[in-house]
Design an enzyme around this catalytic site. Structure first.
Site, PDB file in Angstrom:
ATOM      1  N   LEU A   1       2.357   3.463 -18.245  1.00 31.54           N
ATOM      2  CA  LEU A   1       3.295   4.413 -19.510  1.00 31.54           C
ATOM      3  C   LEU A   1       3.583   5.882 -18.817  1.00 31.54           C
ATOM      4  O   LEU A   1       4.041   6.632 -19.592  1.00 31.54           O
ATOM      5  CB  LEU A   1       2.078   5.009 -20.358  1.00 31.54           C
ATOM      6  CG  LEU A   1       2.052   3.452 -21.828  1.00 31.54           C
ATOM      7  CD1 LEU A   1       0.906   3.747 -22.594  1.00 31.54           C
ATOM      8  CD2 LEU A   1       3.355   3.299 -22.073  1.00 31.54           C
TER       9      LEU A   1
ATOM     10  N   LYS B   1       1.207   7.660 -17.040  1.00 32.00           N
ATOM     11  CA  LYS B   1      -0.075   8.602 -17.638  1.00 32.00           C
ATOM     12  C   LYS B   1      -0.110   9.332 -16.230  1.00 32.00           C
ATOM     13  O   LYS B   1      -0.447  10.506 -16.026  1.00 32.00           O
ATOM     14  CB  LYS B   1      -1.486   7.891 -17.055  1.00 32.00           C
ATOM     15  CG  LYS B   1      -2.102   7.958 -18.160  1.00 32.00           C
ATOM     16  CD  LYS B   1      -3.683   7.138 -18.401  1.00 32.00           C
ATOM     17  CE  LYS B   1      -3.333   5.369 -17.572  1.00 32.00           C
ATOM     18  NZ  LYS B   1      -3.968   5.684 -16.787  1.00 32.00           N
TER      19      LYS B   1
ATOM     20  N   ILE C   1     -12.705  -3.920 -18.388  1.00 26.95           N
ATOM     21  CA  ILE C   1     -14.155  -4.116 -17.725  1.00 26.95           C
ATOM     22  C   ILE C   1     -14.345  -2.585 -16.738  1.00 26.95           C
ATOM     23  O   ILE C   1     -15.243  -2.400 -16.747  1.00 26.95           O
ATOM     24  CB  ILE C   1     -14.823  -5.354 -16.869  1.00 26.95           C
ATOM     25  CG1 ILE C   1     -14.748  -6.247 -18.248  1.00 26.95           C
ATOM     26  CG2 ILE C   1     -15.751  -5.244 -16.730  1.00 26.95           C
ATOM     27  CD1 ILE C   1     -14.748  -7.263 -18.239  1.00 26.95           C
TER      28      ILE C   1
ATOM     29  N   THR D   1      -1.513   1.883 -30.690  1.00 29.45           N
ATOM     30  CA  THR D   1      -2.823   3.413 -30.017  1.00 29.45           C
ATOM     31  C   THR D   1      -3.460   3.462 -31.541  1.00 29.45           C
ATOM     32  O   THR D   1      -4.910   3.433 -30.816  1.00 29.45           O
ATOM     33  CB  THR D   1      -1.210   4.880 -30.946  1.00 29.45           C
ATOM     34  OG1 THR D   1      -0.072   4.752 -30.187  1.00 29.45           O
ATOM     35  CG2 THR D   1      -2.320   5.694 -30.574  1.00 29.45           C
TER      36      THR D   1
ATOM     37  N   CYS E   1       9.107   4.867   9.310  1.00 28.99           N
ATOM     38  CA  CYS E   1       8.181   3.758   9.910  1.00 28.99           C
ATOM     39  C   CYS E   1       8.654   2.620  10.419  1.00 28.99           C
ATOM     40  O   CYS E   1       8.968   2.496  11.708  1.00 28.99           O
ATOM     41  CB  CYS E   1       7.090   4.063   9.121  1.00 28.99           C
ATOM     42  SG  CYS E   1       6.263   3.497  10.133  1.00 28.99           S
TER      43      CYS E   1
ATOM     44  N   HIS F   1       6.612   9.180   8.244  1.00 27.97           N
ATOM     45  CA  HIS F   1       7.290   9.212   7.290  1.00 27.97           C
ATOM     46  C   HIS F   1       7.332  10.547   6.278  1.00 27.97           C
ATOM     47  O   HIS F   1       6.324  10.716   5.298  1.00 27.97           O
ATOM     48  CB  HIS F   1       5.896   8.635   6.302  1.00 27.97           C
ATOM     49  CG  HIS F   1       5.813   6.737   6.549  1.00 27.97           C
ATOM     50  ND1 HIS F   1       6.230   5.992   5.788  1.00 27.97           N
ATOM     51  CD2 HIS F   1       4.554   6.534   6.941  1.00 27.97           C
ATOM     52  CE1 HIS F   1       5.527   4.725   5.453  1.00 27.97           C
ATOM     53  NE2 HIS F   1       4.908   4.949   6.935  1.00 27.97           N
TER      54      HIS F   1
ATOM     55  N   GLU G   1       8.787  11.215   3.816  1.00 28.43           N
ATOM     56  CA  GLU G   1       9.054  11.213   2.219  1.00 28.43           C
ATOM     57  C   GLU G   1       7.822  11.560   1.744  1.00 28.43           C
ATOM     58  O   GLU G   1       8.078  12.784   0.507  1.00 28.43           O
ATOM     59  CB  GLU G   1       9.335   9.673   1.600  1.00 28.43           C
ATOM     60  CG  GLU G   1       8.308   8.739   1.633  1.00 28.43           C
ATOM     61  CD  GLU G   1       8.117   7.697   3.013  1.00 28.43           C
ATOM     62  OE1 GLU G   1       8.858   8.725   3.974  1.00 28.43           O
ATOM     63  OE2 GLU G   1       7.573   7.358   2.981  1.00 28.43           O
TER      64      GLU G   1
HETATM   65  N1  GLN Z   1       4.080  -2.095  10.315  1.00 30.33           N
HETATM   66  C1  GLN Z   1       4.755  -1.194  10.999  1.00 30.33           C
HETATM   67  C2  GLN Z   1       3.308  -0.797  12.063  1.00 30.33           C
HETATM   68  O1  GLN Z   1       1.874  -0.281  11.686  1.00 30.33           O
HETATM   69  C3  GLN Z   1       4.897  -0.092  10.537  1.00 30.33           C
HETATM   70  C4  GLN Z   1       4.234   0.886   9.198  1.00 30.33           C
HETATM   71  C5  GLN Z   1       4.319   1.158   7.940  1.00 30.33           C
HETATM   72  O2  GLN Z   1       5.936   1.469   7.938  1.00 30.33           O
HETATM   73  N2  GLN Z   1       4.273   1.985   7.513  1.00 30.33           N
HETATM   74  O3  GLN Z   1       3.142   0.449  12.796  1.00 30.33           O
END
Ligand code: GLN
Length: 542
Positions: free
Chosen positions: A15, A17, A149, A192, A382, A508, A510
């Site tokens: 939802l 949250k 639970i 609700t 990655c 990464h 992002e």
């Molecule tokens: N599988 C790859 C590794 O372990 C890439 C991991 C990922 O993309 N987070 O290095």
């Protein structure tokens, strides 16, 4: 003494949250409080690292290397504050601690029980958040749906916290769904009512109801909810669907949630200092010019699998005055050759995100090569970095059957290989190369132009890396490695200068992107995708 806001969920999961919790936390920072946010996940996993993103959404990685629930990503993006392993509490951690303590003899002579031992540990962990952050207020979101639970010990601990901290220091916000029946459009309050009854059965009376619905709640529906749930009318908050989640704080504020919270928690009611937030949130809805990006992955059936990637693209788009339309493409489609490439022609840029394992990997390798050959902007993250390297090895360096040893242990050309320190690791929980590491950028490269800095810090989650024995042959064939970490031991960024935009990162990117402050490689990628759009348009017009 910190104030505590506990956010629970009713009716069903999904939802938003987490967005409500993040928005409340954000609003309270804007009235000048030091606010923290924490997530409780009632599953028995110690962390989210071993969960499948299709079932549970992405694994969010914090600076400290903790692998967390994706809601921590929302908190970080809204609060612009780095969180840690202490901000994600799971049943796994709680049980592990209590059972280990029992083995050490901490409870000698006692029968170890859910109440009080487990609930005491839960309360200790929750209070630790306020202590670590020195917060005026902590928003604690309890995952799952009331009635499960698994979440019972947590809700019991929250109930006890109200008694111990006092009712003027604790507040329960219950997020529920008010569905509307298609034919008549009538908003239904029964789910609700039932979920609040369930909450009361375990001794919790909510103070505020946040109702998720397609359209704003009507006055009648609000009154009905107030009556049946014993919540003041002004504490029934309408939270209808919005185009951008960054509009949620403004919507909640316009419903008067801040003054309601201040009143109930006996905080002096201060003006909200919006700063540049309204301008930022507006930038996610006002832009009309579209850029289409394909995310080629294997978890494309659940949008939440790549939620941070999605957000980072939106951040970049909003900042550049664009609307980024994301399409999800299953990598496996490209393994059977042929037409599927036409599918990619709809997009102005292609992104291959993180991932694991063989399924779909050949498709991603093909896509990485296709983008390189066709001059389509490519961003690899990655796994998307590692597979771009594999594709370059095979198709630009003629290293036949080159691969990552994750996918083919006996490949003749292991251009991506296990990190040396991973060789003796057997356990799979929290053992990857994780979290924030410094990266040195090489001047004169695209990466350097994007970041405009020599040193950056980015988050990681991987076991494999580029095998530098192949560095020279890659460079001879046109790759530039533009970022290194661990004193040059790790290659972090690859780019192809002869291409309009071909850049991939071992990290990464992002995870650290923020609204109003998009991560630079995303900015560069979206900008390059816009250029591609113009190029396509000019060809069509000629
Ligand atoms: N599988 C790859 C590794 O372990 C890439 C991991 C990922 O993309 N987070 O290095």
């Amino acid at each position: 003494m910190p104030k505590w806001i506990f956010v629970t969920g009713g009716v069903m999961s999904g939802l938003g949250k987490g967005i409500v919790a993040a928005s409340i936390a954000k609003l309270l920072t804007m009235i000048g409080l030091r606010v923290s946010a924490a997530k409780i996940d009632p599953y028995l996993n110690v962390d989210a690292g071993t969960l499948n993103p299709i079932a549970h959404g992405e694994v969010f990685v914090c600076d400290d290397g903790s692998e967390c629930d994706m809601d921590l990503g929302h908190y970080e993006r809204f609060l612009d504050k780095p969180l840690t392993r202490y901000h994600n509490i799971t049943s796994g951690q709680i049980y592990l601690k209590v059972i280990n303590d029992e083995r050490k003899g901490k409870y000698l002579g006692q029968c170890v029980q859910i109440i009080p031992h487990l609930t005491n540990e839960i309360k200790r962990r929750i209070r630790l958040v306020a202590e670590i952050d020195n917060s005026d207020c902590v928003v604690v979101e309890c995952g799952g749906t009331v009635g499960d639970i698994e979440s019972l010990p947590f809700l019991e601990a929250l109930r006890q916290m109200r008694l111990e901290e006092g009712s003027s220091n604790t507040l329960f916000v219950h997020v529920t769904l008010v569905p509307a029946l298609d034919v008549v459009g009538e908003q239904k309050t029964k789910p609700t009512q039932h979920s609040v009854q369930e909450l009361r059965r375990i001794g919790i009376q909510p103070d505020i109801i946040v109702a998720r619905s397609e359209k704003p709640l009507t006055k009648e529906v609000k009154s009905k909810i107030a009556l049946f749930t014993s919540v003041d009318l002004s504490s029934v908050i309408s939270n209808p669907d919005v185009e951008s989640i960054y509009s949620v704080p403004e919507n909640l504020a316009s419903e008067g949630i801040v003054s309601t919270i201040c009143e109930k928690l006996q905080l002096s009611n201060r003006e909200i200092q919006w700063g540049d937030w309204k301008e930022i949130s507006e930038s996610f809805i006002k832009n009309k010019e579209e850029v289409r990006i394909a995310i080629v992955g294997k978890y494309t059936t659940l949008m939440d699998s790549y939620v941070s990637v999605n957000h980072a693209l939106a951040h970049a788009g909003a900042q550049l005055g664009l609307k980024v339309k994301v399409g999800w493409v299953e990598a496996e489609c490209f393994e059977n050759q042929g037409e599927s490439y036409n599918e990619l022609e709809k997009y102005h840029g292609i992104l291959v995100p993180g991932g694991f394992g063989k399924r779909g990997s050949e498709g991603k390798i093909m896509v990485a090569n296709y983008c390189r050959e066709k001059g389509i902007p490519y961003l690899g993250l990655c796994f998307g970095f590692q597979l771009a390297l594999v594709s370059f090895a095979r198709y630009a360096c003629n290293l036949e059957n080159a691969n990552s040893t994750e996918l083919e242990p006996n490949t003749p050309h292991p251009v991506v290989d296990l990190l040396p320190e991973q060789r003796d690791i057997k356990d799979l929980g929290a053992t990857m190369r994780l979290g924030s590491h410094e990266i040195n950028l090489i001047e004169g490269t695209l990466a350097y132009r994007l970041y405009q800095r020599k040193v950056i810090k980015e988050r990681h989650r991987h076991r494999y890396e580029f095998n530098q024995n192949y560095k020279e042959i890659f460079e001879r064939n046109g790759v530039v490695f533009s970022g290194f970490s661990d004193g040059g031991k790790r290659v972090e960024i690859m780019e192809i200068p002869s291409h309009p935009f071909y850049l991939a990162t071992q990290y990464h990117a992002e995870f650290i992107s923020r609204p109003g402050r998009a991560e630079p490689v995303f900015l560069g990628f979206v900008e390059a995708s816009l250029k591609r759009k113009y190029v396509i348009q000019s060809i069509i017009h000629v």
